[in-house]
Design a protein around this motif. Structure first.
Motif, mmCIF file in Angstrom:
data_model
loop_
_atom_site.group_PDB
_atom_site.id
_atom_site.type_symbol
_atom_site.label_atom_id
_atom_site.label_comp_id
_atom_site.label_asym_id
_atom_site.label_seq_id
_atom_site.Cartn_x
_atom_site.Cartn_y
_atom_site.Cartn_z
ATOM 1 N N ALA A 33 0.863 -1.179 0.000
ATOM 2 C CA ALA A 33 0.000 0.000 0.000
ATOM 3 C C ALA A 33 0.901 1.232 0.000
ATOM 4 C CB ALA A 33 -0.923 -0.003 1.216
ATOM 5 N N SER A 34 1.281 1.659 -1.181
ATOM 6 C CA SER A 34 2.305 2.693 -1.316
ATOM 7 C C SER A 34 1.711 3.996 -1.826
ATOM 8 C CB SER A 34 3.395 2.215 -2.281
ATOM 9 O OG SER A 34 4.301 3.250 -2.575
ATOM 10 N N ARG A 35 2.185 5.092 -1.290
ATOM 11 C CA ARG A 35 1.762 6.402 -1.771
ATOM 12 C C ARG A 35 2.303 6.673 -3.163
ATOM 13 N NH1 ARG A 35 3.877 10.439 0.540
ATOM 14 N NH2 ARG A 35 2.150 11.911 0.334
ATOM 15 N N GLU A 36 3.438 6.030 -3.502
ATOM 16 C CA GLU A 36 4.009 6.229 -4.828
ATOM 17 C C GLU A 36 3.162 5.558 -5.911
ATOM 18 O OE1 GLU A 36 5.715 5.390 -2.144
ATOM 19 O OE2 GLU A 36 6.771 7.310 -1.910
ATOM 20 N N ASN A 37 2.409 4.519 -5.524
ATOM 21 C CA ASN A 37 1.565 3.809 -6.486
ATOM 22 C C ASN A 37 0.089 4.041 -6.184
ATOM 23 O OD1 ASN A 37 3.941 2.684 -7.571
ATOM 24 N ND2 ASN A 37 3.880 0.996 -6.092
ATOM 25 N N SER A 38 -0.243 5.300 -5.922
ATOM 26 C CA SER A 38 -1.599 5.601 -5.463
ATOM 27 C C SER A 38 -2.487 6.156 -6.564
ATOM 28 C CB SER A 38 -1.541 6.596 -4.300
ATOM 29 O OG SER A 38 -0.896 7.797 -4.720
ATOM 30 N N LYS A 39 -2.164 5.910 -7.809
ATOM 31 C CA LYS A 39 -3.045 6.340 -8.884
ATOM 32 C C LYS A 39 -4.257 5.424 -8.940
ATOM 33 C CE LYS A 39 0.618 8.271 -11.808
ATOM 34 N NZ LYS A 39 1.283 8.217 -13.131
ATOM 35 N N PRO A 40 -5.465 5.992 -9.077
ATOM 36 C CA PRO A 40 -6.660 5.150 -9.156
ATOM 37 C C PRO A 40 -6.576 4.173 -10.321
ATOM 38 C CG PRO A 40 -7.253 7.446 -8.790
ATOM 39 C CD PRO A 40 -5.790 7.428 -9.083
ATOM 40 N N ARG A 41 -7.100 2.972 -10.089
ATOM 41 C CA ARG A 41 -7.134 1.884 -11.065
ATOM 42 C C ARG A 41 -5.750 1.298 -11.344
ATOM 43 N NH1 ARG A 41 -11.891 1.123 -9.919
ATOM 44 N NH2 ARG A 41 -11.933 -0.458 -11.556
ATOM 45 N N ALA A 42 -4.736 1.680 -10.571
ATOM 46 C CA ALA A 42 -3.407 1.111 -10.751
ATOM 47 C C ALA A 42 -3.385 -0.323 -10.241
ATOM 48 C CB ALA A 42 -2.364 1.952 -10.013
ATOM 49 N N ILE A 43 -2.721 -1.194 -10.994
ATOM 50 C CA ILE A 43 -2.627 -2.608 -10.631
ATOM 51 C C ILE A 43 -1.433 -2.809 -9.712
ATOM 52 C CG2 ILE A 43 -2.334 -4.947 -11.499
ATOM 53 C CD1 ILE A 43 -3.688 -4.125 -14.063
ATOM 54 N N LEU A 44 -1.646 -3.495 -8.613
ATOM 55 C CA LEU A 44 -0.570 -3.758 -7.670
ATOM 56 C C LEU A 44 0.349 -4.850 -8.197
ATOM 57 C CD1 LEU A 44 -2.362 -3.730 -4.202
ATOM 58 C CD2 LEU A 44 -1.187 -1.879 -5.354
ATOM 59 N N LYS A 45 1.629 -4.634 -8.026
ATOM 60 C CA LYS A 45 2.608 -5.630 -8.422
ATOM 61 C C LYS A 45 3.090 -6.378 -7.188
ATOM 62 C CE LYS A 45 4.329 -2.957 -12.385
ATOM 63 N NZ LYS A 45 5.523 -2.325 -13.004
ATOM 64 N N PRO A 46 3.201 -7.698 -7.276
ATOM 65 C CA PRO A 46 3.726 -8.461 -6.133
ATOM 66 C C PRO A 46 5.122 -7.994 -5.762
ATOM 67 C CG PRO A 46 2.723 -9.923 -7.748
ATOM 68 C CD PRO A 46 2.789 -8.574 -8.386
ATOM 69 N N ARG A 47 5.397 -7.927 -4.474
ATOM 70 C CA ARG A 47 6.692 -7.514 -3.971
ATOM 71 C C ARG A 47 7.420 -8.704 -3.381
ATOM 72 N NH1 ARG A 47 7.455 -2.096 -3.583
ATOM 73 N NH2 ARG A 47 9.598 -2.841 -3.621
ATOM 74 N N LYS A 48 8.749 -8.651 -3.451
ATOM 75 C CA LYS A 48 9.579 -9.713 -2.908
ATOM 76 C C LYS A 48 10.665 -9.091 -2.035
ATOM 77 C CE LYS A 48 8.926 -12.821 -6.870
ATOM 78 N NZ LYS A 48 9.602 -13.624 -7.930
ATOM 79 N N VAL A 49 10.994 -9.779 -0.967
ATOM 80 C CA VAL A 49 12.020 -9.324 -0.032
ATOM 81 C C VAL A 49 13.233 -10.235 -0.159
ATOM 82 C CG1 VAL A 49 12.609 -8.895 2.378
ATOM 83 C CG2 VAL A 49 10.292 -8.405 1.540
ATOM 84 N N CYS A 50 14.384 -9.626 -0.365
ATOM 85 C CA CYS A 50 15.637 -10.365 -0.500
ATOM 86 C C CYS A 50 16.326 -10.429 0.859
ATOM 87 C CB CYS A 50 16.535 -9.679 -1.531
ATOM 88 S SG CYS A 50 18.180 -10.403 -1.684
ATOM 89 N N VAL A 51 16.634 -11.643 1.300
ATOM 90 C CA VAL A 51 17.263 -11.824 2.615
ATOM 91 C C VAL A 51 18.772 -11.630 2.533
ATOM 92 C CG1 VAL A 51 17.610 -13.430 4.520
ATOM 93 C CG2 VAL A 51 15.415 -13.373 3.309
ATOM 94 N N GLY A 52 19.389 -12.178 1.554
ATOM 95 C CA GLY A 52 20.838 -12.049 1.425
ATOM 96 C C GLY A 52 21.292 -12.402 0.031
ATOM 97 N N GLY A 53 22.557 -12.203 -0.243
ATOM 98 C CA GLY A 53 23.090 -12.508 -1.558
ATOM 99 C C GLY A 53 22.771 -11.420 -2.567
ATOM 100 N N LYS A 54 22.756 -11.776 -3.836
ATOM 101 C CA LYS A 54 22.519 -10.818 -4.896
ATOM 102 C C LYS A 54 21.049 -10.465 -4.982
ATOM 103 C CE LYS A 54 23.612 -9.928 -9.760
ATOM 104 N NZ LYS A 54 24.181 -10.498 -11.009
#
Length: 509
Positions: free
Chosen positions: A443-464
């Protein structure tokens, strides 16, 4: 136009000192469900394509009088958004709840205000606006108080909101702060009486000697006005902070729970309640656990559950005993010594417990996981979902900044097939119980345009780190999704992030 009223916010701790006591045992952790994948289920979630319908700023104290202004303050939407830096502590949303039809959505904040949003009706010219919500009513529910006998400040923060089923044209809801529960009636008025005999047009009493004719008062049309009036005030029954309220399925009673006691109320009686659970020991030094959440069964008015800071759940039956200190069923996961650590007792504390709509299952949320329990199996949960297992290595720093005491809520979708809960960095998680897939959304203010499709997010623990991933060291722990709500029958969700309310719906809607 945003009108402001003065508000006093009491600077108090986010967690009660009782919650810093030893908490109990930790059960074994299930293996992570894997990296986020597109959510797919039979409830219309599609391929995980959730669309931002609107981002609503909870208006900073819009009074009922503002409804009479020339500018329609109920149309507060994206055009009235302010920067995050303008949000005060009192503006932070602390409760979110859909009513039973999903047409209304109520939010409470730390300033003691309740804001009700109404769903936009669909029209032929604006079909896409069906999922939008606009401000319907705003009122001050609780004020800051001071207990002179105990020298304690009682903050106005709204801890919970619960709707009552609609029986007539008016709406009723319960709201509570740490000590007092209030029953509010929200109604509309579009006519006003005129032509009184004993009053003039300005409402002042007339001299009876000047009245020579008899007039029949008539109702004249007026601009729609939404009124919120307190019908009942349930006070002076809790020594400790209220953490839960739950309306019974008989719709005549409800319960309120604090750290050590649960009280049963009748909606028509405000001066007394019945204590149904009391876990306070004779010697407070022997206190080892506290009550963290409680809820009535959705269909059986005699059954309820409550969770504890030890990670246990107790199912109670009021038919068995008037005082339910002795539970009917006890749900606890066996301890795995290999997973035990200094923080095990803290992170095992349950922050939320919810019955499924069917009444067959119980969902609990602790700091790192969401668990689903079958009422017929007490020794272990049937499902365990890792919410943010990557934080296991960060527990030391989370303890130092008090984030480890955050209380995340969890919700079911209308068919009990998908569950949702919040995380940090304004992330929230969805888990499909049928396919065992999960997805992380933001739920990001940067992606707060109406009708915008949310993109799945991933968290990187370590490495590249890949381009579309975010490092666990870059997570913002000040941005947290503690409160979420799911429409009772449709794939529409509400996510509270600081003072912003994000409303998303599935793409197929």
């Amino acid at each position: 136009m945003l009108l402001s009223l003065p508000a006093l916010h009491l600077q108090t701790s986010e967690y009660h000192p009782l919650f810093q006591l030893p908490h109990g045992r930790l059960g074994p952790w299930c293996s992570p469900t894997g990296s986020p994948a597109p959510l797919s289920c039979d409830t219309g979630c599609g391929e995980g394509s959730w669309i931002l319908v609107c981002r609503l700023l909870v208006p900073t104290q819009v009074s009922l009088l503002s409804m009479e202004e020339d500018i329609d303050t109920r149309k507060i939407n994206n055009s009235f958004l302010r920067d995050h830096s303008y949000a005060t502590e009192a503006d932070i949303i602390s409760a979110v709840e859909f009513n039973h039809t999903g047409e209304l959505l109520a939010t409470g904040d730390k300033g003691g205000r309740v804001v009700i949003f109404q769903r936009e009706q669909e029209s032929k010219n604006q079909v896409h606006r069906r999922g939008e919500y606009n401000v319907y009513s705003t009122f001050q529910s609780h004020e800051p108080e001071f207990d002179y006998l105990k020298s304690l400040e009682i903050e106005e923060k709204i801890n919970k909101i619960r709707w009552l089923p609609q029986q007539n044209a008016a709406y009723f809801l319960l709201s509570t702060n740490d000590k007092t529960v209030k029953l509010w009636k929200v109604s509309e008025r579009d006519k006003r009486p005129e032509g009184y005999n004993l009053k003039d047009e300005e409402g002042r009493l007339r001299d009876p000697a000047t009245i020579t004719t008899l007039r029949v008062p008539v109702l004249r049309p007026m601009d729609l006005m939404v009124e919120a009036t307190p019908r009942r005030v349930f006070a002076n029954a809790h020594t400790y902070h209220i953490n839960s309220i739950s309306v019974n399925s008989d719709y005549e009673t409800y319960m309120s729970a604090d750290d050590l006691r649960i009280n049963l109320w009748n909606f028509e009686i405000t001066n007394q309640s019945f204590n149904i659970v009391d876990i306070k020991p004779a010697n407070m030094e022997e206190l080892t656990e506290v009550i963290t959440a409680a809820e009535f069964h959705p269909h059986h008015c005699n059954t309820f559950v409550y969770s504890s800071s030890k990670g246990t759940i107790r199912l109670c039956d009021m038919r068995a005993s008037a005082l339910c200190d002795r539970h009917t069923k006890f749900f606890e996961e066996p301890e795995d010594p290999s997973n035990r650590s200094f923080f095990s007792e803290i992170i095992s504390s349950i922050s939320d417990v919810k019955f499924s709509h069917s009444g067959r299952y119980i969902m609990t949320r602790d700091y790192l996981t969401v668990k689903v329990w079958d009422l017929n199996m007490e020794n272990r949960p049937i499902e365990t979902y890792q919410v943010h297992d990557y934080l296991r290595s960060k527990l030391c720093s989370l303890y130092e900044n008090d984030c480890i005491f955050d209380k995340f809520e969890c919700v079911w979708n209308g068919s009990d097939s998908v569950i949702m809960t919040g995380s940090y960095n304004n992330f929230f998680r969805m888990f499909d119980r049928n396919t065992k897939r999960d997805v992380t959304l933001e739920a990001s203010r940067e992606n707060s345009k109406p009708r915008a499709i949310l993109k799945p997010r991933k968290v990187c623990v370590g490495g590249k780190r890949r381009k579309d991933e975010i490092s666990v060291d870059s997570l913002d722990f000040s941005k947290k999704i503690l409160h979420t709500a799911w429409h009772p029958s449709e794939n529409i969700i509400a996510v509270a992030a600081t003072n912003n309310l994000y409303i998303f719906q599935d793409k197929v809607n």
